[in-house]
Write a protein that holds these residues in place. Structure first.
Motif, PDB file in Angstrom:
ATOM      1  N   LEU A  80     -34.777  24.597  10.122  1.00 41.15           N
ATOM      2  CA  LEU A  80     -35.261  25.689   9.273  1.00 41.15           C
ATOM      3  C   LEU A  80     -34.224  26.802   9.118  1.00 41.15           C
ATOM      4  N   THR A  81     -32.975  26.530   9.468  1.00 41.04           N
ATOM      5  CA  THR A  81     -31.906  27.518   9.326  1.00 41.04           C
ATOM      6  C   THR A  81     -31.283  27.402   7.947  1.00 41.04           C
ATOM      7  N   PRO A  82     -31.191  28.491   7.178  1.00 37.46           N
ATOM      8  CA  PRO A  82     -30.574  28.407   5.847  1.00 37.46           C
ATOM      9  C   PRO A  82     -29.082  28.124   5.946  1.00 37.46           C
ATOM     10  N   MET A  83     -28.591  27.210   5.096  1.00 35.35           N
ATOM     11  CA  MET A  83     -27.171  26.865   5.046  1.00 35.35           C
ATOM     12  C   MET A  83     -26.777  26.742   3.577  1.00 35.35           C
ATOM     13  N   PRO A  84     -26.038  27.713   3.043  1.00 35.99           N
ATOM     14  CA  PRO A  84     -25.790  27.759   1.590  1.00 35.99           C
ATOM     15  C   PRO A  84     -24.934  26.620   1.061  1.00 35.99           C
ATOM     16  N   ARG A  85     -24.052  26.035   1.895  1.00 34.94           N
ATOM     17  CA  ARG A  85     -23.149  24.989   1.418  1.00 34.94           C
ATOM     18  C   ARG A  85     -23.528  23.620   1.983  1.00 34.94           C
ATOM     19  N   LEU A  86     -24.786  23.426   2.301  1.00 33.78           N
ATOM     20  CA  LEU A  86     -25.216  22.201   2.979  1.00 33.78           C
ATOM     21  C   LEU A  86     -24.835  20.962   2.171  1.00 33.78           C
ATOM     22  N   GLY A  87     -24.161  20.015   2.844  1.00 34.20           N
ATOM     23  CA  GLY A  87     -23.754  18.787   2.174  1.00 34.20           C
ATOM     24  C   GLY A  87     -24.257  17.527   2.838  1.00 34.20           C
ATOM     25  N   MET A  88     -24.719  17.626   4.088  1.00 31.48           N
ATOM     26  CA  MET A  88     -25.234  16.444   4.801  1.00 31.48           C
ATOM     27  C   MET A  88     -26.044  16.895   6.003  1.00 31.48           C
ATOM     28  N   VAL A  89     -27.052  16.096   6.338  1.00 34.03           N
ATOM     29  CA  VAL A  89     -27.849  16.311   7.547  1.00 34.03           C
ATOM     30  C   VAL A  89     -27.767  15.050   8.392  1.00 34.03           C
ATOM     31  N   ILE A  90     -27.500  15.215   9.689  1.00 37.62           N
ATOM     32  CA  ILE A  90     -27.449  14.103  10.633  1.00 37.62           C
ATOM     33  C   ILE A  90     -28.504  14.338  11.706  1.00 37.62           C
ATOM     34  N   VAL A  91     -29.343  13.341  11.946  1.00 37.44           N
ATOM     35  CA  VAL A  91     -30.368  13.409  12.994  1.00 37.44           C
ATOM     36  C   VAL A  91     -30.038  12.328  14.018  1.00 37.44           C
ATOM     37  N   ASP A  92     -29.437  12.726  15.134  1.00 37.90           N
ATOM     38  CA  ASP A  92     -29.058  11.766  16.163  1.00 37.90           C
ATOM     39  C   ASP A  92     -30.264  11.447  17.047  1.00 37.90           C
ATOM     40  N   GLU A  93     -30.350  10.209  17.510  1.00 32.64           N
ATOM     41  CA  GLU A  93     -31.506   9.747  18.298  1.00 32.64           C
ATOM     42  C   GLU A  93     -32.806  10.098  17.574  1.00 32.64           C
ATOM     43  N   GLU A  94     -32.885   9.656  16.327  1.00 31.87           N
ATOM     44  CA  GLU A  94     -33.984  10.098  15.461  1.00 31.87           C
ATOM     45  C   GLU A  94     -35.351   9.681  15.977  1.00 31.87           C
ATOM     46  N   HIS A  95     -35.387   8.691  16.865  1.00 33.17           N
ATOM     47  CA  HIS A  95     -36.661   8.206  17.386  1.00 33.17           C
ATOM     48  C   HIS A  95     -37.244   9.124  18.450  1.00 33.17           C
ATOM     49  N   ASP A  96     -36.467  10.074  18.951  1.00 30.92           N
ATOM     50  CA  ASP A  96     -36.842  10.805  20.159  1.00 30.92           C
ATOM     51  C   ASP A  96     -38.069  11.678  19.935  1.00 30.92           C
ATOM     52  N   PRO A  97     -39.073  11.592  20.828  1.00 28.81           N
ATOM     53  CA  PRO A  97     -40.284  12.414  20.669  1.00 28.81           C
ATOM     54  C   PRO A  97     -40.023  13.910  20.800  1.00 28.81           C
ATOM     55  N   SER A  98     -38.859  14.311  21.336  1.00 28.05           N
ATOM     56  CA  SER A  98     -38.553  15.740  21.454  1.00 28.05           C
ATOM     57  C   SER A  98     -38.423  16.422  20.098  1.00 28.05           C
ATOM     58  N   TYR A  99     -38.245  15.662  19.039  1.00 26.95           N
ATOM     59  CA  TYR A  99     -38.170  16.261  17.711  1.00 26.95           C
ATOM     60  C   TYR A  99     -39.532  16.767  17.232  1.00 26.95           C
ATOM     61  N   LYS A 100     -40.595  16.402  17.943  1.00 23.68           N
ATOM     62  CA  LYS A 100     -41.931  16.880  17.553  1.00 23.68           C
ATOM     63  C   LYS A 100     -42.274  18.125  18.352  1.00 23.68           C
ATOM     64  N   GLN A 101     -42.501  19.228  17.640  1.00 25.99           N
ATOM     65  CA  GLN A 101     -42.890  20.488  18.267  1.00 25.99           C
ATOM     66  C   GLN A 101     -44.313  20.356  18.803  1.00 25.99           C
ATOM     67  N   GLN A 102     -44.554  20.860  20.011  1.00 22.81           N
ATOM     68  CA  GLN A 102     -45.854  20.683  20.655  1.00 22.81           C
ATOM     69  C   GLN A 102     -46.695  21.945  20.714  1.00 22.81           C
ATOM     70  N   ASP A 103     -46.218  23.033  20.133  1.00 23.83           N
ATOM     71  CA  ASP A 103     -47.052  24.235  20.022  1.00 23.83           C
ATOM     72  C   ASP A 103     -46.689  24.943  18.727  1.00 23.83           C
ATOM     73  N   GLY A 104     -47.488  25.966  18.373  1.00 15.50           N
ATOM     74  CA  GLY A 104     -47.253  26.644  17.100  1.00 15.50           C
ATOM     75  C   GLY A 104     -47.417  25.669  15.950  1.00 15.50           C
ATOM     76  N   MET A 105     -46.468  25.685  15.018  1.00 13.96           N
ATOM     77  CA  MET A 105     -46.464  24.684  13.957  1.00 13.96           C
ATOM     78  C   MET A 105     -45.958  23.371  14.558  1.00 13.96           C
ATOM     79  N   ARG A 106     -46.842  22.412  14.657  1.00  9.40           N
ATOM     80  CA  ARG A 106     -46.502  21.152  15.318  1.00  9.40           C
ATOM     81  C   ARG A 106     -45.800  20.220  14.327  1.00  9.40           C
ATOM     82  N   TYR A 107     -44.553  20.566  14.043  1.00 10.31           N
ATOM     83  CA  TYR A 107     -43.807  19.839  13.023  1.00 10.31           C
ATOM     84  C   TYR A 107     -42.928  18.767  13.648  1.00 10.31           C
ATOM     85  N   GLN A 108     -42.560  17.795  12.830  1.00 11.44           N
ATOM     86  CA  GLN A 108     -41.610  16.747  13.209  1.00 11.44           C
ATOM     87  C   GLN A 108     -40.281  17.090  12.520  1.00 11.44           C
TER      88      GLN A 108
END
Length: 690
Positions: A267-295
């Motif tokens: 959720l960080t703004p990046m004005p020149r964004l050209g690519m996104v890399i998600v390493d270990e994309e399977h990891d359950p740590s990417y799911k927030q467990q409080d507040g907005m429970r986003y993946q």
């Protein structure tokens, strides 16, 4: 003027705008809130006709102060947070404000903006100016070109599979989801680095997401070395607030070229964004467990779609959701089938049947022999046990007393080195009793084994060896994780004992043996994702062995060696496991073949939780459309029903149609806000735990 405020209500708040200059979305403003002042974000103008009945513009409270011009929070950022609010049905104000560093959203004790904000802004402006000067471009158009490409002495030679993957990442234009599926040690990080280099040559920024904080120091060091002179910054919750604010400004202004972050970075703004890399994309740590429970993985994909940039999802054990989309052709799959280092092969997996070789102090005889042989050969071993502490509970053999937590329906874990009992749910701690509180028996013993107990056993088995324990307890203080990993990488440690913290992302050069303990519980867990997580953990920890060549071995102690999961593990065959698990999910109509949400209710009494959920179900049943079936299950207590003195229950909502599920939730949730009373409730879309 509509203003976003960080409160748990699905609405904006109307204020009078007393300034001559027109407001702009994203401006941070100070607004009165009861007897206090709060920082809010300008959302947009409000028509007088839209004011509540009986209220006119003259009766509105006024915005007291404008803190910035809002140019960093642009339309692209607004688009992402609005999507998140719609998809996760979470108040937009909470999402928007909590995406910012604390210094940008909370006033100090004097009701003023913290001084560190000015310092961080000045720091970012200085960095941005240096970036523009290095790029040789005018300050008005910093996006045209980046600094000259880095030169690295003796970079690793890419395999043919790596070259093909780099080429696919480099030519990807627009929104292109790429699933980089490579065995452990196949050089996925090297693919990332080359792909990032290509983007930096074009003057673009790259966002790299990692699942855990402990992986960021090594990643930052590697990226800085390989990508110099480009600016690499990190963002995670363990940073000092000033440093986090500085790095956020660098990313948001474009002064930083690469942002390495945990899930909050999406959720960080990046004005020149050209690519996104998600390493270990399977990891359950990417799911927030409080507040907005986003993946965060899913938001990264939406970010890529909205910004029109490629998204690379990397894993040796992809999530079944990602695997299914690759099978359907929605993601382009890039495959690395061989390890990158010449002569390195995947470890041989052997199963130790504990029916034939019972464990003594947690270790079977073959496991002990293997550990001794590995130590005598001058190689390192990893003992993987995903349970910290000394023993899961302390028990009395006389009367059967068990160390239960007074505040939770859970046992207190015995931490022998700290001489206390601690609840891993609420954090309550107490000294270990010298005698049983019920019968006075002084012979209290630990039941079960955690990493501390295995560490003690190994010290007796290998008295001349250096045994390191790496878990949440041994790495609690700042710098401890880095120091332990330094010992491990330097070869000074002979045996590493740890939880999932050592199972992924670490490139240990001298590890020749991996021993996995206590894995059977996940084979028959009520959680339908448990086998998927277990297989991923075992594949990942196995991948720490043999990364520099030579024969390596993984031993797994189990009572069920004939289980299909272990057959796939022995062959390092993720596809076999995925096909078997997908068939089971398909027959049970579980994700990814259905879509789910849960409502959780918290209260001091379980009866009130269940009563609220029953009322919620009664309110929801009439909203279900015959042509858009949505199923509301019965409310049930959670497995750990009480945490911190609060009782908890939940209700599952599922549908075979994602749009139907969200249309139902949009109509249903406003009714719940009116009927909650004293019950706290939370919605989770796409839950990972049921």
């Amino acid at each position: 003027m509509e203003v976003l405020v960080a409160v748990p209500l699905p609405q904006t708040f109307t204020y009078h705008w007393p300034f001559e200059q027109a407001p702009r979305f994203g401006q941070r403003v100070v607004v009165p809130w009861g007897r206090q002042k709060r920082i809010g974000l300008v959302y947009g103008p409000c028509q007088v006709s839209a004011l509540p009945e009986g209220m006119d513009s003259a009766s509105l409270k006024s915005v007291e102060q404008v803190l910035d011009d809002g140019h960093l929070l642009d339309g692209a950022w607004r688009q992402l947070i609005e999507f998140a609010a719609r998809y996760y049905h979470h108040p937009l104000g909470l999402i928007a404000l909590e995406a910012l560093p604390k210094a940008l959203r909370v006033l100090n004790a004097r009701g003023e903006e913290p001084v560190m904000v000015t310092k961080a802004q000045a720091h970012a402006e200085k960095r941005l100016l240096a970036h523009q000067q290095a790029a040789g471009v005018n300050a008005k158009c910093p996006e045209k070109d980046g600094p000259s490409p880095p030169t690295v002495a003796n970079p690793p030679t890419l395999t043919a599979e790596q070259q093909a993957a780099v080429q696919a990442c480099s030519v990807a234009a627009g929104f292109t989801p790429l699933l980089l599926y490579g065995v452990t040690g196949s050089g996925k990080t090297e693919v990332y680095l080359h792909a990032v280099e290509e983007r930096l040559k074009r003057g673009e920024q790259v966002l790299v997401l990692l699942p855990e904080i402990n992986l960021t120091p090594a990643a930052q060091a590697l990226y800085e070395t390989r990508l110099a002179p480009h600016r690499v910054v990190v963002l995670h919750s363990n940073l000092a607030e000033l440093q986090r604010t500085k790095h956020w400004f660098e990313a948001a202004t474009g002064a930083a070229d690469v942002l390495i972050a945990t899930r909050l970075g999406v959720l960080t703004p990046m004005p020149r964004l050209g690519m996104v890399i998600v390493d270990e994309e399977h990891d359950p740590s990417y799911k927030q467990q409080d507040g907005m429970r986003y993946q965060a993985r899913d938001l990264a994909l939406m970010l890529g779609k909205q910004r029109g940039v490629p998204v690379v999802l990397g894993s040796a054990t992809p999530s079944l959701e990602s695997w299914q989309k690759a099978e359907e052709g929605q993601y382009k799959r890039l495959t690395l089938t061989q390890r990158a280092v010449t002569g390195a092969s995947l470890p041989k997996v052997e199963l130790i049947n504990t029916a034939n070789f019972p464990a003594k102090e947690g270790l079977s005889w073959p496991a002990m022999q293997a550990l001794v042989s590995t130590f005598e050969a001058g190689k390192q071993s990893i003992v993987f046990l995903n349970r910290r502490g000394y023993s899961p509970q302390l028990v009395c053999g006389g009367c059967g007393w068990v160390s239960n937590c007074e505040h939770c329906t859970a046992h207190m874990v015995w931490h022998k080195s700290e001489r206390n009992l601690r609840c891993h749910h609420c954090g309550a701690a107490q000294r270990v009793p010298v005698q049983c509180p019920c019968c006075g028996n002084q012979d209290l013993t630990g039941f079960g084994r955690g990493t501390q107990r295995i560490e003690e056993t190994l010290a007796g088995l290998l008295p001349k060896a250096t045994v390191l324990r790496i878990d949440a307890d041994s790495t609690r203080n700042k710098g401890q994780m880095e120091a332990l990993l330094d010992e491990a990488h330097s070869g000074r440690a002979d045996v590493l004992v740890g939880t999932q913290m050592i199972a992924k992302g670490h490139d240990f050069a001298n590890v020749n043996l991996v021993l996995a303990l206590n894995v059977d519980a996940s084979l028959f867990s009520h959680a339908y994702r448990a086998p998927e997580r277990l297989f991923a953990q075992l594949m990942q920890v196995a991948g720490r062995a043999g990364r520099r060549g030579g024969e390596a071995t993984m031993l797994v102690q189990t009572r069920y060696p004939q289980h299909p999961l272990f057959e796939a593990l022995k062959a390092h065959d993720y596809e076999r496991f995925a096909n078997h698990e997908m068939q089971a999910r398909r027959e049970a109509r579980m994700p990814p073949f259905s879509y789910q949400a849960t409502i959780r209710a918290d209260h001091r009494t379980l009866g009130n939780c269940l009563a609220f959920l029953k009322t919620a179900r009664e309110l929801g049943d009439p909203l279900i459309q015959p042509d858009e079936p949505v199923f509301i299950c019965d409310p049930v207590p959670l497995t750990v029903v009480r945490v911190g003195g609060v009782e908890r229950a939940q209700m599952l909502i599922e549908s075979e149609s994602r749009p139907a599920l969200h249309r139902f939730l949009s109509a249903w949730l406003p009714l719940l806000y009116e009927h909650a009373g004293s019950v706290r409730w939370f919605l989770e879309v796409d839950p990972v735990e049921l």
